[in-house]
Enzyme design. Structure first.
Site, PDB file in Angstrom:
ATOM      1  N   HIS A 107       0.825  -1.447  -0.180  1.00  0.00           N
ATOM      2  CA  HIS A 107      -0.139   0.065   0.016  1.00  0.00           C
ATOM      3  C   HIS A 107       0.911   1.327   0.133  1.00  0.00           C
ATOM      4  O   HIS A 107       2.091   1.284   0.419  1.00  0.00           O
ATOM      5  CB  HIS A 107      -0.814  -0.072   1.110  1.00  0.00           C
ATOM      6  CG  HIS A 107      -0.293   0.053   2.530  1.00  0.00           C
ATOM      7  ND1 HIS A 107       0.056  -1.358   2.889  1.00  0.00           N
ATOM      8  CD2 HIS A 107       0.086   0.688   3.415  1.00  0.00           C
ATOM      9  CE1 HIS A 107       0.835  -1.265   4.102  1.00  0.00           C
ATOM     10  NE2 HIS A 107       0.836   0.134   4.494  1.00  0.00           N
ATOM     11  N   HIS A 109       0.763   5.180   1.370  1.00  0.00           N
ATOM     12  CA  HIS A 109       0.230   6.271   2.008  1.00  0.00           C
ATOM     13  C   HIS A 109       0.209   7.716   1.165  1.00  0.00           C
ATOM     14  O   HIS A 109       1.137   7.945   0.543  1.00  0.00           O
ATOM     15  CB  HIS A 109       1.061   6.502   3.150  1.00  0.00           C
ATOM     16  CG  HIS A 109       1.019   5.314   4.217  1.00  0.00           C
ATOM     17  ND1 HIS A 109       0.140   5.315   5.337  1.00  0.00           N
ATOM     18  CD2 HIS A 109       1.722   4.126   4.266  1.00  0.00           C
ATOM     19  CE1 HIS A 109       0.493   4.146   6.032  1.00  0.00           C
ATOM     20  NE2 HIS A 109       1.483   3.577   5.338  1.00  0.00           N
TER      21      HIS A 109
END
Ligand code: AMP
Length: 115
Positions: A107, A109
Site C-alpha cells: 500500500h 500512503h
C-alpha cells in the site's frame, strides 16, 4: 523475516478488498482501491492498494499492478491537494517490519501535511 513473508489472504486489506471488512472508500476501479486510513496521521490520510495482486510489498508486487497503483496515487494526490489545500503532500510506502510496515498487503500512503 517480514520482507520475504508469505502473503496472508486474511490480512485486513485483503478483507477490505473482498468486502469482509469496512472502509471509507475514496476511489475504486478494476485494479485499484483507495480508502481513508483508520488511524490518520493527518486530515485526508489515504491508502492506495492493488486489488488483484497478492503482494506483501514493493519487492513482490508485479510491475503492471504497481504502475496502475501509482497512477491512482498521482490522481488522488492531485485531488487531495485541490480539495484540502494542504501545504505539502507526503507519499510513502514501507517494506518489512523494520521499515515500519504493519499491514502486509502492499500500500501507498498519501498524507496531506499542514503547516
Ligand atoms: P503501514 O505501517 O505502512 O503498514 O500502514 C498500515 C496503515 O494501515 C496504518 O496507517 C494503519 O493506520 C492503517 N490501517 C490499519 N487497519 C486499517 C483499517 N481497517 N482501515 C483503514 N486503515 C487501516
Amino acid at each position: 523475516m517480514s520482507l520475504t513473508r508469505t502473503y496472508d489472504p486474511q490480512n485486513i486489506f485483503a478483507r477490505i478488498i473482498r468486502g469482509d471488512a469496512p472502509c471509507y472508500r475514496l476511489y475504486e476501479d478494476e485494479d485499484v482501491l483507495a480508502f481513508l486510513d483508520l488511524y490518520p496521521q493527518s486530515y485526508g490520510h489515504t491508502l492506495v492498494i492493488p486489488k488483484r495482486s497478492a503482494a506483501c510489498n514493493l519487492l513482490d508486487v508485479d510491475t503492471d499492478a504497481l504502475c496502475r497503483v501509482m497512477a491512482v496515487v498521482q490522481l488522488l494526490a492531485r485531488a487531495i491537494v485541490e480539495e484540502l489545500q494542504p501545504d505539502g503532500v507526503q507519499v510513502s510506502q514501507f517494506n518489512g517490519t523494520a521499515a515500519g510496515q504493519t499491514v502486509f498487503h502492499i500500500h501507498f500512503h498519501i498524507v496531506p501535511r499542514y503547516e
